[in-house]
Scaffold this motif. Structure first.
Motif, PDB file in Angstrom:
ATOM      1  N   ASN A  23      -8.365  54.464 -69.702  1.00  8.84           N
ATOM      2  CA  ASN A  23      -7.264  54.829 -70.723  1.00  8.84           C
ATOM      3  C   ASN A  23      -6.027  54.029 -70.672  1.00  8.84           C
ATOM      4  N   ARG A  78      -0.060  55.093 -72.970  1.00 10.64           N
ATOM      5  CA  ARG A  78       1.020  56.018 -73.414  1.00 10.64           C
ATOM      6  C   ARG A  78       1.467  55.954 -74.629  1.00 10.64           C
ATOM      7  N   LYS A  87      -1.134  56.993 -77.208  1.00 14.04           N
ATOM      8  CA  LYS A  87      -1.205  58.628 -77.297  1.00 14.04           C
ATOM      9  C   LYS A  87      -0.034  59.266 -78.261  1.00 14.04           C
ATOM     10  N   ASN A  88       1.114  58.344 -77.947  1.00  6.34           N
ATOM     11  CA  ASN A  88       2.374  59.079 -78.581  1.00  6.34           C
ATOM     12  C   ASN A  88       2.143  58.675 -80.135  1.00  6.34           C
ATOM     13  N   LEU A 123      -0.726  58.607 -82.157  1.00  3.31           N
ATOM     14  CA  LEU A 123      -2.150  58.755 -82.841  1.00  3.31           C
ATOM     15  C   LEU A 123      -1.979  58.931 -84.132  1.00  3.31           C
TER      16      LEU A 123
END
Length: 246
Positions: A107, A232, A235-236, A238
């Motif tokens: 990921n 990172r 994910k921040n 999405l």
């Protein structure tokens, strides 16, 4: 009683319609990214994007908060993307294939929707002896003339693999910024260049032309360029990326 029911039903209908439109917009945004459309970011933060020195950006609607950092090496973009020094980056598909072999980094980098094929050309001097016919051209013609082809110096192994059948003809002795001057001077008659360099060469001298494109039709399969995000950063955001499938 009917009047009372009607006064309740109209606001309820408006609310349902609002939810439907909101859902449609979200779905459209998700499909836009996953199907290779553009990604439009807000302006609340500076977004660092790694880009090839010879490759035009795609897949992003540029805005003031975009910092396009230019690199000469795809490997450098990949490593900076992996470490988190940059948020988004344009990398060859081979980098992602390498990454997928290491579960611990699964990921760390997320491929996004937009992809684009690299384009390479044989740039030739107009006074060269070889006539380039897309349907009948063979590198044997250059071999017969004992010519060497200057070649752009790649950093990814699949670029070399794509040209392994003409490896004996390729000359990697010059740095990338020396290729065009060597063609213009007449020291060499041919060079294999990515599209940005090929177009620059033609602009530099009327004696040069893009003779033929090396692509799937002519038996050359180069890696795709992929727009990817640091894990990172992905994910921040999405809400912007939606449901992109890796």
């Amino acid at each position: 009683m009917r009047k009372k029911n009607a006064s309740f039903f109209i606001p309820f209908l408006i609310f349902v319609l609002f939810l439907f439109l909101l859902s449609s917009c979200k779905k459209e945004k998700e499909e836009e990214v996953s199907d290779g459309g553009t990604i439009d970011f807000g302006s609340d933060e500076v977004i660092n994007i790694g880009n090839y020195a010879f490759f035009e950006p795609f897949g992003i609607n540029q805005s003031e908060n975009m910092d396009f950092m230019r690199f000469d090496s795809a490997e450098e973009i990949f490593s900076r993307l992996l470490s988190g020094d940059i948020d988004l980056g344009y990398i060859p598909s081979e980098c992602l294939e390498k990454l997928s072999r290491r579960e611990s980094l699964e990921n760390a980098i997320v491929p996004l929707g937009p992809v684009q094929k690299e384009r390479f050309f044989i740039v030739a001097r107009k006074d060269s002896k070889i006539l380039f016919d897309r349907n009948g051209f063979s590198f044997d013609d250059i071999r017969k003339e004992n010519e060497k082809i200057l070649c752009f110096n790649f950093s990814i192994s699949s670029y070399y693999k794509a040209m392994e059948n003409i490896f004996d003809l390729l000359d990697f002795s010059l740095s990338n910024d020396q290729l065009i001057p060597a063609l213009v001077s007449g020291k060499y008659s041919y060079a294999i260049l990515p599209i940005e360099y090929a177009e620059l060469a033609v602009r530099k001298s009327p004696d040069l032309h893009k003779a033929v494109e090396l692509d799937g039709v002519s038996g050359f399969v180069f890696p795709e360029i992929v727009l990817a995000a640091n894990g990172r950063f992905y994910k921040n955001h999405l809400d912007l990326f939606g449901t992109i499938v890796k």
